[in-house]
Motif scaffolding. Sequence first.
Motif, PDB file in Angstrom:
ATOM      1  N   ARG A  41      -4.456  38.718  29.273  1.00 57.56           N
ATOM      2  CA  ARG A  41      -5.695  39.643  29.958  1.00 57.56           C
ATOM      3  C   ARG A  41      -4.977  40.952  29.695  1.00 57.56           C
ATOM      4  O   ARG A  41      -5.508  41.937  30.212  1.00 57.56           O
ATOM      5  CB  ARG A  41      -5.452  39.218  31.377  1.00 57.56           C
ATOM      6  N   ALA A  42      -3.961  41.020  28.993  1.00 53.57           N
ATOM      7  CA  ALA A  42      -3.614  42.392  28.724  1.00 53.57           C
ATOM      8  C   ALA A  42      -4.310  43.273  27.868  1.00 53.57           C
ATOM      9  O   ALA A  42      -5.085  42.988  27.016  1.00 53.57           O
ATOM     10  CB  ALA A  42      -2.128  42.364  27.933  1.00 53.57           C
ATOM     11  N   GLY A  43      -4.487  44.707  28.204  1.00 51.51           N
ATOM     12  CA  GLY A  43      -5.158  45.414  27.431  1.00 51.51           C
ATOM     13  C   GLY A  43      -4.640  46.239  26.560  1.00 51.51           C
ATOM     14  O   GLY A  43      -4.299  45.808  25.537  1.00 51.51           O
ATOM     15  N   TYR A  44      -4.260  47.541  26.633  1.00 44.35           N
ATOM     16  CA  TYR A  44      -3.680  48.603  25.673  1.00 44.35           C
ATOM     17  C   TYR A  44      -2.313  48.023  25.536  1.00 44.35           C
ATOM     18  O   TYR A  44      -1.675  47.998  24.186  1.00 44.35           O
ATOM     19  CB  TYR A  44      -3.475  49.822  25.865  1.00 44.35           C
ATOM     20  N   LEU A  45      -1.600  47.153  26.591  1.00 43.63           N
ATOM     21  CA  LEU A  45      -0.367  46.702  26.284  1.00 43.63           C
ATOM     22  C   LEU A  45       0.012  45.781  25.237  1.00 43.63           C
ATOM     23  O   LEU A  45       1.002  45.420  24.900  1.00 43.63           O
ATOM     24  CB  LEU A  45       0.186  46.243  27.667  1.00 43.63           C
ATOM     25  N   GLU A  46      -1.148  45.179  24.740  1.00 41.34           N
ATOM     26  CA  GLU A  46      -1.025  44.294  23.716  1.00 41.34           C
ATOM     27  C   GLU A  46      -0.650  44.837  22.603  1.00 41.34           C
ATOM     28  O   GLU A  46      -0.074  44.028  21.612  1.00 41.34           O
ATOM     29  CB  GLU A  46      -2.300  43.802  23.534  1.00 41.34           C
ATOM     30  N   GLN A  47      -0.902  45.999  22.400  1.00 38.38           N
ATOM     31  CA  GLN A  47      -0.343  46.918  21.320  1.00 38.38           C
ATOM     32  C   GLN A  47       0.962  47.192  20.955  1.00 38.38           C
ATOM     33  O   GLN A  47       1.248  47.748  20.157  1.00 38.38           O
ATOM     34  CB  GLN A  47      -1.184  47.897  20.872  1.00 38.38           C
ATOM     35  N   THR A  48       1.510  47.357  22.225  1.00 38.57           N
ATOM     36  CA  THR A  48       2.996  47.556  22.274  1.00 38.57           C
ATOM     37  C   THR A  48       4.001  46.770  21.330  1.00 38.57           C
ATOM     38  O   THR A  48       3.727  45.492  21.054  1.00 38.57           O
ATOM     39  CB  THR A  48       3.658  47.602  23.451  1.00 38.57           C
ATOM     40  N   GLU A  49       4.903  47.567  20.842  1.00 34.70           N
ATOM     41  CA  GLU A  49       5.763  46.637  20.054  1.00 34.70           C
ATOM     42  C   GLU A  49       6.772  45.365  20.582  1.00 34.70           C
ATOM     43  O   GLU A  49       6.702  44.232  20.008  1.00 34.70           O
ATOM     44  CB  GLU A  49       7.118  47.507  19.583  1.00 34.70           C
ATOM     45  N   ILE A  50       6.939  45.556  21.946  1.00 37.42           N
ATOM     46  CA  ILE A  50       7.433  44.517  22.495  1.00 37.42           C
ATOM     47  C   ILE A  50       6.682  43.354  22.704  1.00 37.42           C
ATOM     48  O   ILE A  50       7.063  42.275  22.656  1.00 37.42           O
ATOM     49  CB  ILE A  50       8.072  44.947  24.251  1.00 37.42           C
ATOM     50  N   PHE A  51       5.250  43.549  22.960  1.00 42.07           N
ATOM     51  CA  PHE A  51       4.483  42.570  23.148  1.00 42.07           C
ATOM     52  C   PHE A  51       4.394  41.789  21.931  1.00 42.07           C
ATOM     53  O   PHE A  51       4.248  40.517  21.801  1.00 42.07           O
ATOM     54  CB  PHE A  51       3.281  42.948  23.649  1.00 42.07           C
ATOM     55  N   GLN A  52       4.209  42.402  20.902  1.00 44.22           N
ATOM     56  CA  GLN A  52       3.921  41.882  19.542  1.00 44.22           C
ATOM     57  C   GLN A  52       5.100  40.917  19.198  1.00 44.22           C
ATOM     58  O   GLN A  52       5.009  40.125  18.555  1.00 44.22           O
ATOM     59  CB  GLN A  52       3.555  43.041  18.382  1.00 44.22           C
ATOM     60  N   SER A  53       6.173  41.392  19.523  1.00 44.25           N
ATOM     61  CA  SER A  53       7.455  40.641  19.328  1.00 44.25           C
ATOM     62  C   SER A  53       7.913  39.724  19.863  1.00 44.25           C
ATOM     63  O   SER A  53       9.050  38.647  19.700  1.00 44.25           O
ATOM     64  CB  SER A  53       8.592  41.751  18.959  1.00 44.25           C
ATOM     65  N   THR A  54       7.230  39.369  21.157  1.00 47.27           N
ATOM     66  CA  THR A  54       7.591  38.077  21.816  1.00 47.27           C
ATOM     67  C   THR A  54       6.746  36.916  21.337  1.00 47.27           C
ATOM     68  O   THR A  54       5.658  37.184  21.010  1.00 47.27           O
ATOM     69  CB  THR A  54       7.133  38.369  23.175  1.00 47.27           C
ATOM     70  N   PRO A  55       7.463  35.613  21.314  1.00 48.37           N
ATOM     71  CA  PRO A  55       6.760  34.381  20.869  1.00 48.37           C
ATOM     72  C   PRO A  55       5.500  34.274  21.971  1.00 48.37           C
ATOM     73  O   PRO A  55       5.499  34.436  23.117  1.00 48.37           O
ATOM     74  CB  PRO A  55       7.709  33.251  21.017  1.00 48.37           C
ATOM     75  N   PRO A  56       4.545  33.504  21.303  1.00 50.81           N
ATOM     76  CA  PRO A  56       3.164  33.276  22.074  1.00 50.81           C
ATOM     77  C   PRO A  56       3.373  32.838  23.479  1.00 50.81           C
ATOM     78  O   PRO A  56       2.600  33.181  24.315  1.00 50.81           O
ATOM     79  CB  PRO A  56       2.192  32.671  21.118  1.00 50.81           C
ATOM     80  N   GLU A  57       4.286  31.718  23.530  1.00 56.53           N
ATOM     81  CA  GLU A  57       4.281  31.070  24.959  1.00 56.53           C
ATOM     82  C   GLU A  57       4.858  32.093  25.875  1.00 56.53           C
ATOM     83  O   GLU A  57       4.275  32.089  27.139  1.00 56.53           O
ATOM     84  CB  GLU A  57       5.347  29.827  24.828  1.00 56.53           C
ATOM     85  N   LEU A  58       5.522  33.267  25.782  1.00 51.65           N
ATOM     86  CA  LEU A  58       5.916  34.013  26.662  1.00 51.65           C
ATOM     87  C   LEU A  58       5.259  35.414  26.797  1.00 51.65           C
ATOM     88  O   LEU A  58       5.570  36.063  27.734  1.00 51.65           O
ATOM     89  CB  LEU A  58       7.618  34.410  26.387  1.00 51.65           C
ATOM     90  N   ARG A  59       4.309  35.386  25.979  1.00 50.99           N
ATOM     91  CA  ARG A  59       3.495  36.615  25.959  1.00 50.99           C
ATOM     92  C   ARG A  59       2.723  36.961  27.398  1.00 50.99           C
ATOM     93  O   ARG A  59       2.840  38.235  27.890  1.00 50.99           O
ATOM     94  CB  ARG A  59       2.194  36.375  24.992  1.00 50.99           C
ATOM     95  N   MET A  60       2.346  35.949  28.127  1.00 51.86           N
ATOM     96  CA  MET A  60       1.659  36.253  29.524  1.00 51.86           C
ATOM     97  C   MET A  60       2.911  36.763  30.341  1.00 51.86           C
ATOM     98  O   MET A  60       2.519  37.940  31.074  1.00 51.86           O
ATOM     99  CB  MET A  60       1.195  34.903  30.244  1.00 51.86           C
ATOM    100  N   ARG A  61       4.049  36.195  30.502  1.00 52.75           N
ATOM    101  CA  ARG A  61       4.869  36.638  31.358  1.00 52.75           C
ATOM    102  C   ARG A  61       5.488  38.032  30.991  1.00 52.75           C
ATOM    103  O   ARG A  61       5.604  38.980  31.479  1.00 52.75           O
ATOM    104  CB  ARG A  61       6.378  35.776  31.198  1.00 52.75           C
TER     105      ARG A  61
END
Lengths: 151, 464
Positions: B263-283
Amino acid sequence: MSYLLKTLTKKEEIDRIIRDTIDEVLVLRFGRCSDDVCLQHDEILAKSVRDVSKFAKVALVDVDSEEVQVYVKYFDITLFPSTIFFFNAHHMKLDSGTADHTKWVGAFHIKQDFIDVVEAIYRGAMKGKLIVQCPVPPERIPKYQLLYKDV
Amino acid sequence: MATLEYSFYADLDELSDNEAELDARTAEEDNIDMDMDVLETLNYDLSRVSKLLETHRYADIMHKLEQALGKDSDGGAEMGTVLEDKLIGDCNQLSADIENEIVIFHNFIRDKYRLNFPELESLVHDPIDYARVVKKIANETDLTLVDMEGFLQPATVIAVSVTALTTKGKPLPDSILRKTLDACDHAIDLDSARKKVLEFVESKMGSIAPNLSAIVGSAVAAKLMGTAGGLSALANMPACNVLVVGHNRKNRVGFSTALSQSRAGYLEQTEIFQSTPPELRMRASRLLASKSTLAARVDATRGDPSGTNGKALREEIRKNIDKWQEPPPARQPKPLHVPYSVPKKRRGGRRLRKRKERYQVTDMRKLANRMAFGTPEDSSLGDGLGIGYGMLGQAGSKLKLNAKVAKKRQFTGGSTTSGLTTSSLAFTLVQGIELCNPQALGLVSGIQSTYFSESGTFSKLKKI
């Protein structure tokens, strides 16, 4: 392997450990860390120390220090390694078919032997006995000759 | 108003049975409706929809922007910080306003274009993309001549072309089409203006919100601020809202929504979000949202101009994400239990009871131990001497002495019949000395019976 086990060199240390081990079998190994039979014995002890940790404590006594000679003389230790068992500050004897019941002379062949001996001592001690039968079969008990001098 | 009354009249007229008449009527109605629509659109002028592009405010801000951008590229003197702050605040406000305007435009365009191609609205969600598509298609019926590759996903292009073949819409009249295309142009202009504003804000991000940009990066920070309408507006939002800012519902055509990843909006484009593995992305997105809200609050109050707070928060986020990823601690072998033999489980049961009965006090012995009240008990030697027999052999009890023992007693008793012997046989044996009780036989005299009595005296006194 002996870095895992505590090595005692002073008399106070030995006294303290004998006094402070409550409701647990105290296994004291008298020997030198350079001797290869001692090394083998130490390895078996180190491997089983965690398994018996709930009812036994293991410590090594370096027989080359001067303060310890008192104990060497008292327990009449001539062959190394010699293992002496205590429970609640009582010296527990072990009848393994050899001449000397007060100690175990030599190294154990397998880890399970050591654990069995400790368990037998624990059970006997909890029942109030001061000497227990050794559960190790005679082929795995190290044999030795005692030469009596001036007796 | 007028249309309503007219529609009521029309309903009444429809009640007529004449079919031909009805058809003519409905055709007429449609035309009239269309005319009404045209009239409305004439009133509903574009300039009323969008006042923004004409306002002084807009022109002013854009002018200042050009100046600032021009100055930066020249490396010239910067504006005073107060002015700059004001400009940035205005830019944020403007950016939010532009977004609202774009939504209004989108509604307008959609309402108009619905007559031509109603399904397009559900296929293309983004307002700007919609405007672009409308501009390209205009009144075209054959969509193969239209090139939509540039700004739409290939799957969407195919879906649009296919739906266009079966659409229920009719081509738009020219005036409406013109207005719609004007609206599309305006929307696209607004969008590019917004992009420029955001670019400017992004370049200034380091001084506006150092902590926030330390965590999420200046581009995303500028977007967040722009959509929220200012740094203080962003700071006042709860973190759960900051998480969703900028989220666009892009459920692509034909793809299931079961996998809606985040459900993340602009935060999806951050570097931190992109570099986390998909399972942990929600958290990770939730963590990011909460920490960036904190940073935004720090920045809104100008608490930490150097940005160290932001860097510390970023480190914290990194550490947390690493901790989630580390493997569980190795299993160590369990130590043995303390030797304790469980005490034997003692069973009960009928068989055990029967077995135990053999060693318990027997019924015969129990009876022998009891005595009747008032009556002296029988004993083996008679008269209270010997083993007492208690209730054995008494009337009412089933147990009695052994027949052999009873016989023995009988011999000593002589002709007397004791209560224990059932048979009344009394005979003397030839062998053995039978001691009989002389007292019982009545052989003794009265004097001799007091031989050892207390009150008796010496019976025979001789003078020595």
